[in-house]
Design a protein around this motif. Structure first.
Motif: not given
Length: 383
Positions: A55, A59, A72, A75, A81, A376, A378
């Motif tokens: 994750a 990012r 993301t 969401q 997330s 992550p 998602i």
């Protein structure tokens, strides 16, 4: 012993992904995670697990992944997330957690290299060469088996060599398998499988991101290019799916780059080698199998050497802290007597038992840092 992250083995972790998805298909509530954080209802579902897509990495390098970045951001805020992978943060253990919905202390897939209890040898839970019978090593039913028993067809998509591997048979058995030569063909196969039944669960595994990170480093342009290719194909997969299908994307661990100069070889370090029979686990999370009566001295030597650069714990400490979740007595001896979880950008190898190719890899994982633990989650609901 205080550690930065105690992984979750419920809806906040990798263990909860498949139970939550199965429940969203009007299937049974296979674990408490299904009710802790329910997902929107769907008729069909596709779950993609991207090996090595941490994750934090996603990012930091989101410019390579516009589809995942947008998904993301859009969401539902009630669906976190980010999940934790589990300990150790390595593929074999995470696949056990993902595939069974159980913590490592219960499913018993203890790490990259694990000592078979009662022997003096390690076996590799990824390649499973000369390993034990996978169904005896991990006899508990998988989520796929339980979903099929509940009337939900399950299809697994990935490279052909994984179809009958020991890890698949141990952690992911129960699905019908469709082999794919590359990611575009895997996406096509997943979309076709999703459309083939009125209600279905499709699982797609892809390992190229992890491979790029290991070989070139997760901060390399090659890693970014591989993520761009993945992102393009995931966007296409979403467009190909029926309107009543959800798409869930997650990963098994993150990664951190470790230069060769920051790797210590236990084989040539008498202080760290003293009292240790075998070094299992992974470069970022060694598990030390000690000679009888030597565990306390090994703990002291490694603790003094690492200082603030990592956590050094007895197996009892690891169990008491909850790092392995609930522990079954029959699998406890598979884990090392002393655990090391590295905090800084260093690692430990043992060239007596570790493949030189693995030692030379740049991207590494296995520890408790957020970079390795956070993955992550998602979820794109049915349209």
């Amino acid at each position: 012993m205080t550690v930065a992250t105690v992984p979750a083995y419920d809806a906040g972790g990798l263990a909860g992904v498949l139970p939550r998805v199965v429940a969203s298909l009007d299937g049974p509530e296979l674990t408490p995670a299904a009710t802790q954080a329910p997902l929107p209802a769907a008729t069909r579902a596709v779950v993609v697990l991207v090996d090595g897509l941490g994750a934090q990495l996603l990012r930091a390098r989101s410019g390579h992944a516009p589809f995942l970045r947008q998904a993301t951001a859009a969401q539902d805020p009630h669906i976190p997330s980010v999940l934790t992978a589990g300990f150790p943060s390595t593929t074999a253990t995470s696949m056990g957690t993902f595939g069974t919905g159980l913590p490592p202390g219960t499913h018993g897939l203890a790490g990259y290299q694990v000592r078979v209890p009662g022997t003096d040898r390690l076996f590799n839970e990824l390649d499973w060469i000369d390993g034990p019978d996978p169904l005896q090593w991990q006899p508990r039913p998988t989520i796929f088996e339980r979903a099929v028993a509940a009337g939900i067809p399950v299809t697994s998509v990935g490279k052909g060599r994984f179809e009958d591997s020991g890890l698949t048979r141990s952690a992911l058995r129960g699905a019908s398998y469709r082999a794919a030569r590359d990611l575009p063909s895997a996406v096509d196969a997943a979309a076709a499988a999703s459309r083939a039944a009125d209600r279905s669960l499709v699982y797609l595994y892809w390992g190229d991101v992890d491979r790029a990170g290991h070989q070139f480093g997760c901060e390399s342009w090659q890693w970014g290019e591989t993520v761009e290719q993945l992102d393009t194909e995931l966007r296409r997969l979403r467009a190909l799916l029926p309107d009543d299908a959800s798409l869930t994307i997650t990963a098994d661990h993150g990664m951190i780059d470790i230069p060769d100069s920051a790797k210590t070889d236990v084989a040539t370090d008498p202080e760290l080698r003293d009292g240790v029979e075998l070094v299992g686990g992974e470069l970022r999370g060694p598990q030390l199998y000690c000679r009888p009566g030597a565990a306390a001295d090994v703990l002291a030597a490694w603790s003094e050497r690492l200082g603030d650069d990592g956590w050094v714990m007895t197996r009892d400490d690891v169990v008491a802290t909850g790092l392995l979740g609930a522990v079954a007595p029959e699998v406890l001896p598979r884990f090392g007597d002393v655990f090391v979880a590295v905090r800084s950008a260093i690692g430990f190898t043992d060239t007596r038992v570790m493949n030189p190719r693995v030692v030379a890899l740049i991207g590494q994982h296995g520890s408790l840092t957020d970079a390795e633990q956070q993955v992550p989650f998602i979820h794109l609901p049915a349209r």
